[in-house]
Scaffold this active site. Sequence first.
Site, PDB file in Angstrom:
ATOM      1  N   GLU A   1      -0.414 -29.091  21.939  1.00 27.85           N
ATOM      2  CA  GLU A   1      -0.703 -28.235  23.087  1.00 27.85           C
ATOM      3  C   GLU A   1      -1.891 -27.409  22.665  1.00 27.85           C
ATOM      4  O   GLU A   1      -1.801 -26.649  21.699  1.00 27.85           O
ATOM      5  CB  GLU A   1       0.561 -27.411  23.376  1.00 27.85           C
ATOM      6  CG  GLU A   1       0.531 -26.743  24.723  1.00 27.85           C
ATOM      7  CD  GLU A   1       0.058 -25.334  24.594  1.00 27.85           C
ATOM      8  OE1 GLU A   1      -1.176 -25.156  24.558  1.00 27.85           O
ATOM      9  OE2 GLU A   1       0.889 -24.429  24.533  1.00 27.85           O
TER      10      GLU A   1
ATOM     11  N   CYS B   1      -1.556 -19.324  25.772  1.00 28.71           N
ATOM     12  CA  CYS B   1      -2.078 -20.618  26.249  1.00 28.71           C
ATOM     13  C   CYS B   1      -2.343 -20.562  27.740  1.00 28.71           C
ATOM     14  O   CYS B   1      -3.142 -21.332  28.260  1.00 28.71           O
ATOM     15  CB  CYS B   1      -1.075 -21.733  26.009  1.00 28.71           C
ATOM     16  SG  CYS B   1      -0.196 -21.600  24.467  1.00 28.71           S
TER      17      CYS B   1
END
Lengths: 525, 525
Positions: free
Chosen positions: B265, B302
Amino acid sequence: MQLKGQLLIGQNGVNGKGAAIQAIDPSTGERLEPVYLGGGAAEVEQACALAETACVAYGETPLELRAAFLETIASEIEALGDALIVRAMQESGLPRARLEGERGRTCGQLRLFASVVRAGEWQDLRIDPAQPERQPLPRADLRQRHISLGPVVVFGASNFPLAFSVAGGDTASALAAGCPVIVKAHSAHPGTSELVGLAVQAAVAKCALPEGVFSLLFGSGREVGQALVADSRVQAVGFTGSRSGGTALMATAQARPQPIPVYAEMSSINPVFLLPQALQSRGTELAQGFVASLAMGAGQFCTSPGLVIAQAGAALNTFLDVVAEAAQAAPAQTMLTPGIHGAFNDGVGVLAQHNSVRTLARGQAGAGPYQCQAGVFVAKAADFLADEALQAEVFGSCSLVIECADEAEIRQVAAHLEGQLTATLQMDADDTAQAQALLPILERRAGRVLVNGWPTGVEVCHAMVHGGPFPATADARSTSVGSAAIHRFLRPVCYQNLSQALLPAALRDDNLEGRSRLLDGKRVL
Amino acid sequence: MQLKGQLLIGQNGVNGKGAAIQAIDPSTGERLEPVYLGGGAAEVEQACALAETACVAYGETPLELRAAFLETIASEIEALGDALIVRAMQESGLPRARLEGERGRTCGQLRLFASVVRAGEWQDLRIDPAQPERQPLPRADLRQRHISLGPVVVFGASNFPLAFSVAGGDTASALAAGCPVIVKAHSAHPGTSELVGLAVQAAVAKCALPEGVFSLLFGSGREVGQALVADSRVQAVGFTGSRSGGTALMATAQARPQPIPVYAEMSSINPVFLLPQALQSRGTELAQGFVASLAMGAGQFCTSPGLVIAQAGAALNTFLDVVAEAAQAAPAQTMLTPGIHGAFNDGVGVLAQHNSVRTLARGQAGAGPYQCQAGVFVAKAADFLADEALQAEVFGSCSLVIECADEAEIRQVAAHLEGQLTATLQMDADDTAQAQALLPILERRAGRVLVNGWPTGVEVCHAMVHGGPFPATADARSTSVGSAAIHRFLRPVCYQNLSQALLPAALRDDNLEGRSRLLDGKRVL
């Protein structure tokens, strides 16, 4: 139906300008009309642009329409009648009965995926309702479904000109998932490919779908195949073929600015373990079953039994005697292509000349130009363990029998194996303890574990796994046969706090489609 | 609890011999005791060998025991008490409330996966019974379940020292799937990592599991991290971090003789679309919400909103005025590490000096050594479309507002975006038509689509998708948050014609575990 030798781009027939492709009748070596001029960059661009244009609309087709489309493809293939079978026989050297069976499998597969589409479980619908009062923070309304990945490129396989080709399992499962498909036809059966391609094209028109849902390109692996995989609009790849071909596509897919998944089904030698009691009690029957499995279709199956493992001794010797006799009597069979025939002879030659390998039997020599002469070879486990090259797949009727000193060495051989599509245990009740010891080793190395059968024959159903760890496939998390193959072409999307109007229908509160959904983690029908 | 500065390999504490790792308190720049000497090839070998040894036994643990193990880890983490929070505060500069919340999330996540393990839906059990009378060929009994992939390597993330680190989501979901886990600790919080590692180690012992189920290694990315990913026994990788770090691991994983999946990720700028009516009716509120989301945790998420897209005009100007005022008032916040602080300043500097970008506002300058001074920038859509570099993630409180000429240009910007974790629509009822036009574009580019919220804040639940097309993640088919994360570490195996004794318990006819199964494609409870 007159073959035109054209690429099919959406609803158009397009004449290529690239190198000529012409099928060869492998039973005679004769070239078959027409000539197919290969596509190039322009045709790749057109097909990808059309697929991209069709992507969203096709991905959101009502499931009933999508299912009817798959069924229409099946009907259109059947409507091709005997012309399809005759052409496929000419191009592949495969017998009529096999190709008629394969057509049935192909159409049955399309209809299975129609039922899978309708059932809709693949959408994996999930709803976690809002919890506005939750402390310390409220929870938003969260819903999930799976959507199609986008345009998919499918490579036709040589060994199943119908079931793993233009409208085979990869195409059926990608279309079922809602992905437009661009097929790169296998150059060994262009006429068969064109006929099936026209059937799919007709089904697209009959169902009034966007034309970019399907295109069929002929051409070279590099100019068309690799170019398709490298195109930014393509989002996944289905391939059945050689290890070198599959790994080349994997490398291209990974080297893209945006890497994409490749589902390549490549290489497997499908070990068969003959456990002691079974070998003792029915060695002759096993030997005959083994040679029959090995010889079937000239061994041109991903699941042909290329490796047999057993404990050395009298029972194995008896087995080998019967195998030798049966294999020597095995008639030669026409192979699919001159290239496959050449590779088979090369592979058999390597074994025949290997210092640690002895030739147990060769089958009947062939009369035609590209005929497979079966080969069975024997080596000791210690030699097998010492030479990785002995695990190389020889595509065709070729198998290597490994003599092990004891049960421990059998397990050592099992643990030494690369990834496989299948692993088979031939066992009697008294072999259960040994089977239980082998099972965890084999599960980790194979997609399918069989008992008292032969690995050839892959059922199209819900529980099938035609997959396995590398190099059997590029992605052990998937299967290329059976209803679960649809999952390869899907990805999850979460929707947070969308109004009912904006939500996809399957996720709305009213659930008018009556779908099974996971509500706060619990299944609700 | 006294920190020992040791690697944890199975049940042992091991002193490394490699380069020293020492945490830095980013609020002061001071080094924190103890020193951790990094591991090398020997420790990688030991951890992998232990994991391999534990693999089959752990993969076949009764689900109740495996669930209890996950719950025991949560209890052991809670039993660390305030020492864990204090150490994590020192090592990360994050405030107490945030870390207490993160601890709750971490333990809640472990307990969620315990419930997922018990429910067992992830096994995807399928049975297609034999049809011995079927014509032309009988069907064998075929059953399917999912098994663990094998040992998994997890990389701790810098920005969630608990929830995405040693016992975070990747570890919890891999352990839930039945995979042994080897964690490569993030060098920014070794003490926090050791504490949590000791908690997991204690849970392994309390549950009498094979010690190889868990190891924790400190060391360099190359000598330990890359070596773990390259080890033949490792079968999957979980990673949360930078795009360069993630793509390096992807390359290593693909270059192995047997390529393996990497769940990285990596990079997302989380576009937020301000639709006209919403901007008109509540521009001030949106501006305040935006700056609050941007400033939260110094933007070290994120899912921080790094891109805002709206139509140029008076409403956008009002929005920008309020944003400028709020952002200028935003206090500086300590960033996680000197490296992250440096990269933030570099990224902000690139925007500030870009010819086509104007600086709208900078937040308060910091007093401490590694403090984040928020930055908001503005560019025209045409310039954004012309320069890929403007899509680069700047990790921290930094966002770029894109002014579009009209609705068509907004869609053009949307279609131009790389893969994202999230995409957000700020909209009123009158914006529905425009939202419906954007939705299919955004679904194809993001793992989660939000309406009238901010992307920061990722709920741990069943419907969550924390994933998305590359470069947001390495594999758009998966999520790293929520119960579906378990599927990343599983693969299907088919069993053909196995006796009841040989079959895994969950697939036996008696179904003593009472599992939901797919029988001939129909769900049976």
